[in-house]
Design a protein around this motif. Structure first.
Motif, mmCIF file in Angstrom:
data_model
loop_
_atom_site.group_PDB
_atom_site.id
_atom_site.type_symbol
_atom_site.label_atom_id
_atom_site.label_comp_id
_atom_site.label_asym_id
_atom_site.label_seq_id
_atom_site.Cartn_x
_atom_site.Cartn_y
_atom_site.Cartn_z
ATOM 1 N N LEU A 126 11.456 -60.827 79.205
ATOM 2 C CA LEU A 126 12.064 -60.133 78.071
ATOM 3 C C LEU A 126 11.132 -59.056 77.522
ATOM 4 C CD1 LEU A 126 13.512 -63.315 76.366
ATOM 5 C CD2 LEU A 126 14.868 -61.464 77.369
ATOM 6 N N ASP A 127 9.845 -59.360 77.465
ATOM 7 C CA ASP A 127 8.876 -58.398 76.946
ATOM 8 C C ASP A 127 8.779 -57.169 77.841
ATOM 9 O OD1 ASP A 127 7.028 -57.922 74.797
ATOM 10 O OD2 ASP A 127 5.406 -58.106 76.256
ATOM 11 N N ALA A 128 9.053 -57.353 79.137
ATOM 12 C CA ALA A 128 8.979 -56.237 80.086
ATOM 13 C C ALA A 128 10.228 -55.365 80.073
ATOM 14 C CB ALA A 128 8.737 -56.780 81.495
ATOM 15 N N THR A 129 11.260 -55.807 79.370
ATOM 16 C CA THR A 129 12.474 -55.003 79.264
ATOM 17 C C THR A 129 12.157 -53.699 78.528
ATOM 18 O OG1 THR A 129 13.815 -57.007 79.167
ATOM 19 C CG2 THR A 129 14.846 -54.972 78.410
ATOM 20 N N PRO A 130 12.611 -52.552 79.021
ATOM 21 C CA PRO A 130 12.297 -51.277 78.356
ATOM 22 C C PRO A 130 12.656 -51.294 76.870
ATOM 23 C CG PRO A 130 13.298 -50.869 80.489
ATOM 24 C CD PRO A 130 13.393 -52.347 80.254
ATOM 25 N N ILE A 131 11.727 -50.825 76.047
ATOM 26 C CA ILE A 131 11.936 -50.789 74.602
ATOM 27 C C ILE A 131 12.904 -49.656 74.257
ATOM 28 C CG2 ILE A 131 10.819 -50.374 72.380
ATOM 29 C CD1 ILE A 131 8.261 -51.591 73.644
ATOM 30 N N THR A 132 13.895 -49.978 73.457
ATOM 31 C CA THR A 132 14.864 -48.961 73.029
ATOM 32 C C THR A 132 14.605 -48.471 71.615
ATOM 33 O OG1 THR A 132 16.384 -50.730 72.354
ATOM 34 C CG2 THR A 132 16.680 -49.813 74.549
ATOM 35 N N VAL A 146 22.308 -52.765 67.505
ATOM 36 C CA VAL A 146 23.170 -52.811 68.687
ATOM 37 C C VAL A 146 22.337 -53.406 69.814
ATOM 38 C CG1 VAL A 146 24.554 -50.844 67.941
ATOM 39 C CG2 VAL A 146 22.508 -50.466 69.345
ATOM 40 N N PRO A 147 22.951 -53.772 70.933
ATOM 41 C CA PRO A 147 22.171 -54.370 72.021
ATOM 42 C C PRO A 147 20.982 -53.500 72.425
ATOM 43 C CG PRO A 147 24.504 -54.620 72.443
ATOM 44 C CD PRO A 147 24.392 -53.733 71.244
ATOM 45 N N GLY A 148 19.852 -54.161 72.670
ATOM 46 C CA GLY A 148 18.661 -53.425 73.075
ATOM 47 C C GLY A 148 17.404 -54.229 72.833
ATOM 48 N N HIS A 149 16.265 -53.578 73.064
ATOM 49 C CA HIS A 149 14.953 -54.201 72.863
ATOM 50 C C HIS A 149 14.275 -53.501 71.693
ATOM 51 C CE1 HIS A 149 10.741 -55.313 74.697
ATOM 52 N NE2 HIS A 149 10.898 -55.741 73.454
ATOM 53 N N ASN A 172 28.199 -60.459 76.631
ATOM 54 C CA ASN A 172 26.935 -60.594 77.367
ATOM 55 C C ASN A 172 25.843 -59.681 76.808
ATOM 56 O OD1 ASN A 172 28.008 -62.451 79.338
ATOM 57 N ND2 ASN A 172 29.115 -60.723 80.208
ATOM 58 N N ALA A 173 26.110 -59.040 75.679
ATOM 59 C CA ALA A 173 25.132 -58.137 75.071
ATOM 60 C C ALA A 173 23.860 -58.896 74.718
ATOM 61 C CB ALA A 173 25.724 -57.485 73.827
ATOM 62 N N VAL A 174 22.716 -58.287 75.006
ATOM 63 C CA VAL A 174 21.416 -58.928 74.778
ATOM 64 C C VAL A 174 20.651 -58.187 73.687
ATOM 65 C CG1 VAL A 174 19.201 -59.560 75.822
ATOM 66 C CG2 VAL A 174 21.323 -59.755 77.155
ATOM 67 N N PHE A 175 20.081 -58.955 72.758
ATOM 68 C CA PHE A 175 19.263 -58.412 71.676
ATOM 69 C C PHE A 175 17.876 -59.034 71.780
ATOM 70 C CE2 PHE A 175 23.644 -58.433 70.399
ATOM 71 C CZ PHE A 175 23.846 -57.263 69.673
ATOM 72 N N ILE A 176 16.849 -58.207 71.889
ATOM 73 C CA ILE A 176 15.474 -58.689 72.017
ATOM 74 C C ILE A 176 14.647 -58.082 70.888
ATOM 75 C CG2 ILE A 176 13.443 -58.832 73.502
ATOM 76 C CD1 ILE A 176 15.348 -58.128 75.869
ATOM 77 N N PHE A 177 14.000 -58.927 70.111
ATOM 78 C CA PHE A 177 13.106 -58.480 69.044
ATOM 79 C C PHE A 177 11.720 -59.048 69.338
ATOM 80 C CE2 PHE A 177 17.343 -58.484 67.314
ATOM 81 C CZ PHE A 177 17.405 -57.324 66.539
ATOM 82 N N PHE A 204 14.026 -63.689 69.436
ATOM 83 C CA PHE A 204 12.967 -63.255 68.542
ATOM 84 C C PHE A 204 11.662 -63.822 69.114
ATOM 85 C CE2 PHE A 204 16.802 -63.399 66.016
ATOM 86 C CZ PHE A 204 16.750 -62.230 65.257
ATOM 87 N N ILE A 205 10.746 -62.954 69.480
ATOM 88 C CA ILE A 205 9.529 -63.375 70.178
ATOM 89 C C ILE A 205 8.309 -62.861 69.423
ATOM 90 C CG2 ILE A 205 8.242 -63.245 72.340
ATOM 91 C CD1 ILE A 205 10.941 -62.595 73.722
ATOM 92 N N THR A 206 7.407 -63.762 69.089
ATOM 93 C CA THR A 206 6.186 -63.359 68.391
ATOM 94 C C THR A 206 4.949 -63.695 69.211
ATOM 95 O OG1 THR A 206 5.930 -65.475 67.235
ATOM 96 C CG2 THR A 206 7.282 -63.784 66.152
#
Length: 325
Positions: A126-132, A146-149, A172-177, A204-206
């Motif tokens: 997930l951390d390697a997903t391109p930051i939006t 909206v869906p994104g990183h 299937n939308a993915v939200f990464i924080f 949510f990843i810290t």
């Protein structure tokens, strides 16, 4: 997949059908001669192809899981490498308390160790997903995503109010924080899902700790590089998972509720598995759940038997056998 003329009788094609849905949903397997094969009872539950085995856990820690209230976890609970003596305040603890976990308990066993490995790998993916969007200076209270990183190079900022996640009609939308350090939530904070967004696909990843505020109502998976602490009245549809070499404890200082989210519900005409074959007779399909098989046979296009429903939470496989006409 196509079986061309000349394939030997008894040729087998194996298709892994990782189809998600609620129990009883009908999935249609479509053949080239338009014969619809209904498969009753989709394998459902906590499937998450990112978290893998960690997906069944409502709580996963390494050093300790402590509870001091009438907490209810609907899902598995696990700890590794520490064991049962580091789990306190639960009905099943050596040092017993009022906490309840409805799923399977794993204490320093191979399953908990694998779940920790999978959670750690999921964070890396997930951390390697391109930051939006850079949210280093963004207050998540009152924010709509909206869906994104979304990434912060520091601690998360959340002063008050709701974070709204708009799925745009895509289940299937993915939200990464992601936050380089910590995330602390305020009193009455909430994560609101709209337009098809699913708690199963929110992360949510810290890098360090996560601390909840009182009466938080949240949706999503919270993964901390060190510790997670809930608060009075925390209601979470999601998962509390520690990861990595520094992941430590999950603490419930007072009553909270954690419910592992189910898989997305199938919609009409979604998730169809299309099979093409040149065979027009002597065709059969075997639906297997790993323990019990049932055959769908076709004689002049007639359905001669019905498959058993796959066990919930079990990935099932479909083996197709066709003979030449």
């Amino acid at each position: 997949t196509t079986l061309a003329t000349g394939n030997a009788v008894g040729t087998v094609i194996t298709v892994t059908a990782n189809v998600l849905g609620t129990p009883g949903t009908t999935v249609t397997l479509v053949t080239s001669d338009s014969v619809n094969i209904p498969v009753a009872g989709v394998s459902s539950g906590s499937a998450n192809t990112t978290l893998l085995t960690a997906a069944t856990y409502g709580v996963l820690a390494q050093s300790a899981i402590s509870n001091s209230g009438n907490t209810v976890v609907t899902g598995d609970l696990g700890i590794s490498p520490n064991g049962l003596t580091s789990v306190t305040g639960w009905t099943f603890s050596t040092s017993a308390g009022p906490g309840i976990a409805t799923g399977t308990k794993h204490f320093a066993d191979a399953a908990a160790a694998q779940a920790h490995t999978d959670a750690t790998a999921a964070v890396a993916t997930l951390d390697a997903t391109p930051i939006t969007t850079d949210i280093s200076s963004t207050d998540l209270g009152g924010y709509t995503a909206v869906p994104g990183h979304y990434d912060s190079n520091a601690a998360g900022t959340w002063s008050a109010g709701a974070l709204t996640l708009n799925g745009g009609g895509n289940p299937n939308a993915v939200f990464i924080f992601t936050f380089d350090s910590s995330l602390t939530l305020p009193l009455n904070a909430s994560v609101v899902l709209t337009n098809g967004a699913s708690a199963n696909n929110v992360y949510f990843i810290t890098g360090t700790f996560i601390t909840f505020g009182a009466t938080n109502t949240l949706n999503g998976n919270f993964l901390a590089g060190s510790a997670i602490t809930t608060a009075a009245g925390t209601i979470l549809t999601g998962r509390l998972l520690t990861y990595g070499v520094s992941g430590t404890a999950v603490t419930f200082p007072s009553a909270a509720t954690v419910t592992v989210p189910t898989s997305p519900t199938l919609s009409i005409n979604e998730h169809l598995l299309q099979i093409t074959t040149t065979a027009t007779s002597n065709s059969s399909i075997a639906i297997e759940n790993g323990t019990a098989n049932s055959i769908l046979g076709f004689v002049s296009g007639s359905l001669v038997s019905t498959p058993r429903r796959p066990l919930l939470g079990v990935k099932y496989f479909a083996n197709y056998e066709w003979a030449k006409a």
